[in-house]
Design a protein around this motif. Structure first.
Motif, short mmCIF file in Angstrom:
data_model
loop_
_atom_site.label_atom_id
_atom_site.label_comp_id
_atom_site.label_asym_id
_atom_site.label_seq_id
_atom_site.Cartn_x
_atom_site.Cartn_y
_atom_site.Cartn_z
N LEU A 271 -7.70 -10.60 -1.72
CA LEU A 271 -7.97 -11.23 -0.45
C LEU A 271 -8.61 -12.59 -0.66
O LEU A 271 -9.69 -12.71 -1.23
CB LEU A 271 -8.86 -10.33 0.38
N GLN B 53 5.07 -4.09 5.13
CA GLN B 53 4.59 -5.48 5.12
C GLN B 53 5.11 -6.20 6.36
O GLN B 53 4.53 -7.19 6.80
CB GLN B 53 5.05 -6.18 3.85
N PHE C 24 0.84 -4.56 6.62
CA PHE C 24 -0.10 -4.29 5.52
C PHE C 24 0.33 -5.00 4.25
O PHE C 24 1.52 -4.97 3.91
CB PHE C 24 -0.15 -2.77 5.26
N ARG C 25 -0.62 -5.61 3.56
CA ARG C 25 -0.32 -6.20 2.26
C ARG C 25 -1.49 -5.97 1.33
O ARG C 25 -2.62 -6.33 1.67
CB ARG C 25 -0.11 -7.71 2.40
N ASP C 26 -1.20 -5.39 0.18
CA ASP C 26 -2.25 -5.13 -0.80
C ASP C 26 -2.36 -6.34 -1.72
O ASP C 26 -1.92 -6.31 -2.86
CB ASP C 26 -1.92 -3.86 -1.58
N GLU C 27 -2.96 -7.40 -1.20
CA GLU C 27 -3.12 -8.61 -1.99
C GLU C 27 -4.59 -8.84 -2.27
O GLU C 27 -5.45 -8.37 -1.53
CB GLU C 27 -2.57 -9.80 -1.21
N PHE D 106 0.86 -1.17 0.00
CA PHE D 106 0.00 0.00 0.00
C PHE D 106 0.90 1.23 0.00
O PHE D 106 1.91 1.26 0.71
CB PHE D 106 -0.87 0.05 1.27
N GLN E 69 -6.50 -10.44 5.38
CA GLN E 69 -6.96 -9.08 5.64
C GLN E 69 -5.86 -8.13 5.18
O GLN E 69 -4.67 -8.43 5.33
CB GLN E 69 -7.22 -8.88 7.14
N PRO E 70 -6.23 -6.97 4.62
CA PRO E 70 -5.20 -6.04 4.15
C PRO E 70 -4.34 -5.50 5.29
O PRO E 70 -3.18 -5.19 5.10
CB PRO E 70 -5.99 -4.91 3.49
N GLU E 71 -4.89 -5.40 6.49
CA GLU E 71 -4.06 -5.05 7.63
C GLU E 71 -4.16 -6.15 8.66
O GLU E 71 -5.24 -6.67 8.92
CB GLU E 71 -4.42 -3.68 8.24
N GLY F 11 -11.75 -5.76 0.52
CA GLY F 11 -11.00 -4.76 1.26
C GLY F 11 -11.85 -3.60 1.75
O GLY F 11 -11.35 -2.53 2.06
N SER G 191 -6.86 2.75 -3.10
CA SER G 191 -7.29 1.35 -3.04
C SER G 191 -7.23 0.73 -4.43
O SER G 191 -7.92 1.19 -5.34
CB SER G 191 -8.71 1.26 -2.48
#
Lengths: 581, 581
Positions: A223, A194, A218-221, A178, A228-230, A556, B182
């Motif tokens: 889902l 991350q 945090f990971r912008d994957e 992110f 979870q993003p956080e 997300g 996002s």
């Protein structure tokens, strides 16, 4: 305080006391001249009894009460005639003199009870109401206690909790970051961490020597069901240690948590080589609550004319104890399970060892009774058992059989949520081949140290190089992982080279760390635990969502606050960015 | 472990023991056949003594050692002939048998000593080396201890630490948000929380009743000397309480921290009305380590022909005890101090009460000895004192005199860093007028409850409405602030209206909170402490930077990792944003 006591603390020892209670109306029963109301708070439930015959105000107020109204009551503790042994307050009730409505409530969209009628979406939309339910609240109380105990244990061992920054630098290695546009540095971006990996290593260079932090990452994957993003890590690092020290200290942490939180003590805390885990369980995170280890059959089954086996790199099976009487339908179910695209097996061979002593397989054309007796011996099978066998390319067939083993464990009730089986998995490979990019990736991360005795294989057989890397596995789930790190600039540069970094890329992204290694970096290593996952296992849950107060959905989104959302053009202008849809 | 002991723990009781130590070379003195080396770690310093006459390896190794080399030594604890009472290890030294260099070190760019020669920028660039210095490391150890004690105290009172989300929703109210594009919801953004305010209120609606969190918060503001884009709050909220309960519980927290961390116990923990704080100190955060309260002089000084006073809304002064002998130069310094643009006074009147009993002012033309005797009486001045007087518009002149009072306090040594004076300031105004936007803003935030008895003034005299809001002030610095919150939808809507929100805006931004208020919201309130600031005061520091491991500079940059930075076009494309420079 508006109250003298909570709704969970009054008992027979308080008889005759005048008390004030505050809470939510759980339910109300109007029996003519007498009304019973259950009032609830975080600590419990207390029964109120209202004699409304001679008190108009009390009658009117009590009649106006609906579910989830917030009330304050004044009354006297009296003994119940009809005691409720299930409640800590079940011996008493409150003879109410006055009720004050602190706040009214609309009828909630679902029942605020342990078993609710609310669907997942509705409960997410009104998360603040779902959090009123005991099971959900208890998860968060458990989480709080676990965090406290983690801190107590580590503080007792001279670990220092240091807060590392949340606004850091984006690095393309690993998962997607992110990013946060910087208004003061237009065109530039921070990234959300991350993990605090490089910072905790720098703290070791700084001499902090025992660091920990319970920290958001945090990971912008995209889902999956349970990402979870956080998320939250228990992040730890130590200097002047060996792998053995880390294993001991964090085995200690795990034991401490189980003992203080669940009253569970482990006799054994086993360790297993990664290679053995793969060979015996087809997984780097074996669920060892049950046995059912893999049995390799190449030596026994090959050369009998069955192409499926003869052409396979590996023929391997498990012994399902006591399943010889599985019906054709049950067997077909297992085959269908294995053939699902996410598992991808082509079929399953089986061999029944019936209670009458006969052996019968699905490949009887190729294997006679003597052959099957050899199978049974290899599997250590007894009368009444069912042998299940897969064949194919080693890695693939192991993965498939792992799934089958877990499925059989579940079917046989061998995966009880109240049984806990921790396991260290050791000596992970340093690198793993990535088909997509056509190069090796760091299995753990680029800062993991190869085993000194394997370093010379980096050029010749990179896939065989083992790392001083370890995972802590609990009931088949990885709850923690770590490694001894590289603390030498030359070795770190070599690693980056093997991971396909150009010298410039390595310098741009991690130059600060490599430079730090030149100013007296001590040997160090560490571990990080997935705190959400750990809490969910302690809570007996499959999902991490219900150990988080305000989780996001699979897109997300926080559907309660309706986030993310568009922002004002003025904000975009200040940040010198534009959306490009 | 690579060591048997730390560099801080060996003493006379260990004589004769064989030990392994690890650490950094602090300094080395080669006296021919004998070499002395000081080895340092987080726990202390130990002297090594090497007899190199008969040991070529040891001699070669020791000669190769430079400052900050990381070494492991093996040796025996022996008694020193030359003891050093300043060191905990000063009675002993280690007779070294073997030294292993664990890592070499380049010469550090500045001295790793308590007093360093490194400038601020250089130390920021090599923060990991600066963190090796005792004073900096001690600050972070202090911070860790404080966080542990905060948790211990609140956990003991049934507070539950709940993690609230970091990826939330942007709201234009308040300071500027950091935003996060996002990827999964193109064109939409998360915001990083300026505080968990709405979430902690929702937890109260959920019945959590005692919540806390030590939590990172974010504000994208132009950074003044002592602001950081990310900072840490001790965030707390309680339900079913009154303001009095919050004051008592968090006075208790403050007392607990001072007692356990600094061994300080307060006799008094005074409280002051906001209006009195402004009248007597010209500040909502008075430094009450010293008196020097304001004395208002309108009744005494007006009508004598001095236009400066006659035309002023307020004439007000302080009595600088024992400063009658201030020279002309010293007085001019004070006047210049007041005339600086950031203070903006036009001048200062003074009156000396000399030790010989004479009174002499800078406005003798207008005030005779009798007049000045009245001044002295109002100031409670004695022989030897110096009265300093300002005149002008009330708010402005109070601010100016506040600056002068603090300056005089510093000059007179009345603001000792080891003296601590806490103070509650109560009954803040609900609203404050903002010249720029031409409307009222919430002084605390839009969720603060007006005092019930003042609600009817919201329409007629908004500036006079007082809030159930309170600040905790320590040595003239606000370390915490909070309020009783609104828990009623109608009142919250009314507040938004008075703050200039349209019904739509209020609904879009805070609809979820107002809706939550309809489902049984209990009365609640809370407080948040600036944890960085609290730590800096405990550490005796003026800046919060040195109680943070990796702070950013005034441009919001981390110069060590070189962040923020540009990111790859591929990242921007995935996020569907463009830079617009």
């Amino acid at each position: 305080m508006l109250r003298t006591h909570t709704c969970g603390e009054l008992n027979i020892s308080h008889l005759g006391q005048k008390v004030d209670l505050c809470g939510w109306v759980q339910k109300s029963r109007d029996l003519g001249g007498t009304t019973f109301i259950d009032v609830r708070d975080r600590y419990g439930l207390t029964q109120l009894v209202l004699n409304t015959d001679n008190d108009d105000t009390l009658r009117e107020t009590s009649r106006g009460l609906g579910r989830e109204f917030v009330i304050k009551v004044t009354g006297t503790v009296i003994e119940r005639t009809n005691k409720n042994p299930k409640l800590s307050t079940g011996d008493i009730e409150i003879a109410v003199e006055a009720i004050e409505v602190l706040n009214a409530a609309k009828i909630p969209p679902f029942l605020i009870e342990d078993d609710t009628d609310g669907g997942e979406e509705l409960r997410a939309r009104y998360r603040y109401l779902d959090l009123r339910r005991n099971p959900i609240r208890n998860n968060l109380v458990l989480r709080h206690k676990m965090a406290q105990e983690v801190r107590k244990y580590l503080d007792g061992l001279d670990f220092i909790e240091v807060e590392t920054p949340v606004l850091i630098k984006s690095t393309p290695e690993g998962a997607r970051d992110f990013v946060v546009p910087s208004r003061m540095n237009p065109g530039e971006f921070y990234a959300l961490p991350q993990s605090p990996q490089t910072f905790k290593q720098l703290l070791m260079v700084s001499g902090f020597d025992r660091y920990f932090q319970i920290v958001k990452c945090f990971r912008d994957e995209d889902l999956r069901a349970d990402r979870q993003p956080e998320f939250t890590q228990i992040d730890c690092e130590m200097a002047f240690i060996t792998q053995e020290d880390i294993l001991n200290i964090f085995e200690g942490l795990t034991r401490h948590l189980f003992k203080t939180i669940k009253g569970v003590e482990f006799e054994n805390f086993p360790r297993m080589q990664y290679a053995d885990a793969m060979r015996l369980y087809g997984s780097d995170k074996p669920d060892i609550r049950f046995g059912m280890q893999f049995v390799e059959l190449n030596d026994i089954v090959k050369g009998k004319g069955l192409g499926l086996f003869d052409n396979a790199e590996l023929v391997v099976g498990i012994n399902a104890k006591g399943c010889a009487d599985y019906t054709r339908k049950q067997i077909d179910e297992l085959t269908d399970f294995l053939k699902r695209p996410q598992i991808g097996a082509t079929g399953m061979i089986y061999c029944r060892y019936s209670t009458d002593g006969t052996l019968k397989s699905s490949v009887d054309k190729f294997y006679n009774e003597d052959d099957l007796t050899n199978w049974a011996a290899a599997f250590n099978a007894e009368q009444g058992d069912l042998m299940l066998v897969l064949a194919g390319q080693t890695d693939k067939v192991r993965k498939q059989l792992n799934e089958l083993r877990l499925e059989m464990g579940s079917r046989l009730g061998l995966r009880d949520k109240n049984t806990f089986a921790p396991l260290w998995v050791l000596d992970f490979p340093l690198l793993e081949w990535d088909e997509e990019s056509g190069r090796y990736h760091a299995m753990h991360h680029p800062f993991t140290s190869p085993k000194p005795e394997d370093i010379d294989k980096l050029d010749t057989a990179p896939g065989d190089v083992r790392a001083n890397a370890y995972d802590l596995v609990l009931n088949g789930t990885e709850i923690g992982g770590g490694s001894i790190r590289i603390h030498d600039r030359a070795l770190q540069s070599l690693m980056f080279k093997h991971l396909g970094f150009s010298a410039e890329e390595a310098q741009k992204q991690f130059g600060f760390l490599m430079e730090a290694f030149e100013y007296g970096a001590p040997p160090h290593g560490g571990i990080a635990f997935g705190f959400d996952r750990l809490c969910s296992i302690f809570a007996g849950l499959d999902s991490i969502r219900d150990v988080m107060a305000f989780p996001k959905n699979n897109s997300g989104r926080d559907v309660m606050i309706d986030s993310p959302s568009t922002i004002a053009d003025a904000q975009l202008n200040e940040l010198k960015i534009k959306t490009a849809l």
